[in-house]
Design an enzyme around this catalytic site. Structure first.
Site, PDB file in Angstrom:
ATOM      1  CE  LYS A 193      38.745  36.379  35.838  1.00 23.34           C
ATOM      2  NZ  LYS A 193      37.951  37.134  35.205  1.00 23.34           N
ATOM      3  CD  GLU A 225      31.498  42.732  37.266  1.00 18.32           C
ATOM      4  OE1 GLU A 225      32.290  42.320  36.491  1.00 18.32           O
ATOM      5  OE2 GLU A 225      31.300  42.589  38.625  1.00 18.32           O
ATOM      6  NE  ARG A 281      41.346  38.982  39.930  1.00 26.64           N
ATOM      7  CZ  ARG A 281      40.961  39.565  38.607  1.00 26.64           C
ATOM      8  NH1 ARG A 281      40.264  40.740  38.710  1.00 26.64           N
ATOM      9  NH2 ARG A 281      41.481  39.409  37.563  1.00 26.64           N
TER      10      ARG A 281
END
Length: 343
Positions: A190, A226, A88
């Site tokens: 992120k 989210e 990721r």
């Protein structure tokens, strides 16, 4: 809990919270001119020197990951799916034009820093050692451009099992004013810049007594995306639904794990858009993430309408919680090769 650097043998693990607790060592590795990483090393935990011209300070070119090291009942320590965090970070680095460590370098660095701080891993059942890998543009730039050098840094911090000391189900406010992420933006990685823009709206929600904010999509303002730092799921009968990761939603590793485990338990799992109207009709709602683990949602409030959900024992959420935490802490056998032991 004080923020000062205290010896781990003086820790009262029963009073562990979500405080800043510096551990003994951190790991630092800088990229080479050819775009590779090498010569990483453990160093005593401390401040980091960053040039004023660095891309991270001027243009927010940075990523972070979140992981945990768990103490087993036999005293050993283990990680959970670290290669997924490494992959990721690579995807995020590609989005922000940074070079990233290889999966092998990433995992080896995590192993080293956890081993060096092993005494800071809380006893079994008392919490976990949170691991925070950072990747940022540390090289100097003047114009708007990616940094010529990147720094990979990992620090650790012991935390309790319960997110920010919360002992009751989450009560979420659905906010349709400010989206968390936009199509074409960085909601799917992120990026360090994803989080401060929602500080204001989450602070307002917490001031009203809510745990956090459940954000909606940026285009139609009706589909659930989210929470500020975790993925959202709803349960209706035997069907578990979560939003698809189409660029605005972070592909959470806990999210992915829960989807696999739910299928193993016989549930039907859907990745699709779902509206606020569907959430209101759900049996259960829960959130997933490294920090929150899997946390049940007691209620959502939308336009002054509060809807409550089933919580506690004998819930789908509890069943999934027991399954994932059992594997993470070594209580249940890891049949998928997810656990990496540090013994």
């Amino acid at each position: 809990m004080e923020n000062s650097h205290q010896p781990c043998n003086r820790m009262d693990w029963d009073k562990l919270g979500y405080d800043v607790i510096p551990t003994d060592y951190m790991y630092i590795m800088k990229s080479n001119k050819d775009g590779t990483f090498s010569d990483g090393a453990l160093v005593p935990f401390g401040t980091v020197q960053i040039e004023p011209h660095s891309s991270v300070l001027n243009y927010g070119q940075g990523l972070f990951e979140g992981m945990k090291a768990y103490r087993r009942a036999d005293g050993g320590v283990q990680l959970f799916r670290p290669e997924e965090n490494a992959l990721r970070m690579q995807r995020g680095a590609e989005r922000l034009l940074m070079v990233a460590p290889s999966v092998q370098q990433y995992i080896e660095a995590v192993k080293q820093v956890v081993t060096a701080n092993k005494s800071w891993v809380p006893p079994y059942g008392k919490g976990a050692l949170y691991i925070r890998p950072l990747l940022f543009g540390s090289g100097s730039v003047m114009g708007i451009a990616p940094a010529p050098q990147c720094t990979f840094l990992i620090y650790t911090n012991p935390i309790c099992n319960v997110y920010k000391g919360r002992t009751s189900p989450l009560n979420l406010l659905i906010d349709d004013r400010i989206p968390r992420a936009f199509p074409g933006g960085t909601g799917g990685v992120k990026n360090i810049g994803n989080y401060s823009p929602v500080f204001e709206v989450t602070r307002e929600a917490k001031a009203k007594g809510f745990s956090d904010v459940l954000f909606l999509d940026a285009m139609e303002r009706k589909y659930v995306e989210e929470v500020s730092s975790c993925n959202a799921f709803m349960v209706k009968g035997n069907v578990i639904t979560t939003s698809p990761t189409l660029g605005t939603i972070l592909p959470g590793i806990t999210r992915n794990t829960i989807m696999q485990l739910a299928r193993d338990l016989g549930f039907q799992v859907e990745e699709r858009k779902f509206s606020v109207d569907e959430v209101i009709e759900a049996d259960e709602v829960f959130c997933t993430g490294t920090a929150v683990g899997i946390s049940e949602v007691g209620s959502v409030t939308y336009k002054d309408m509060r809807v409550e959900f089933k919580t506690g024992t004998n819930t789908v959420t509890q069943k999934l919680y027991d399954f994932i935490t059992g594997i993470q802490t070594g209580v249940l056998e890891d049949q998928k090769g997810w656990v990496v032991k540090i013994d």
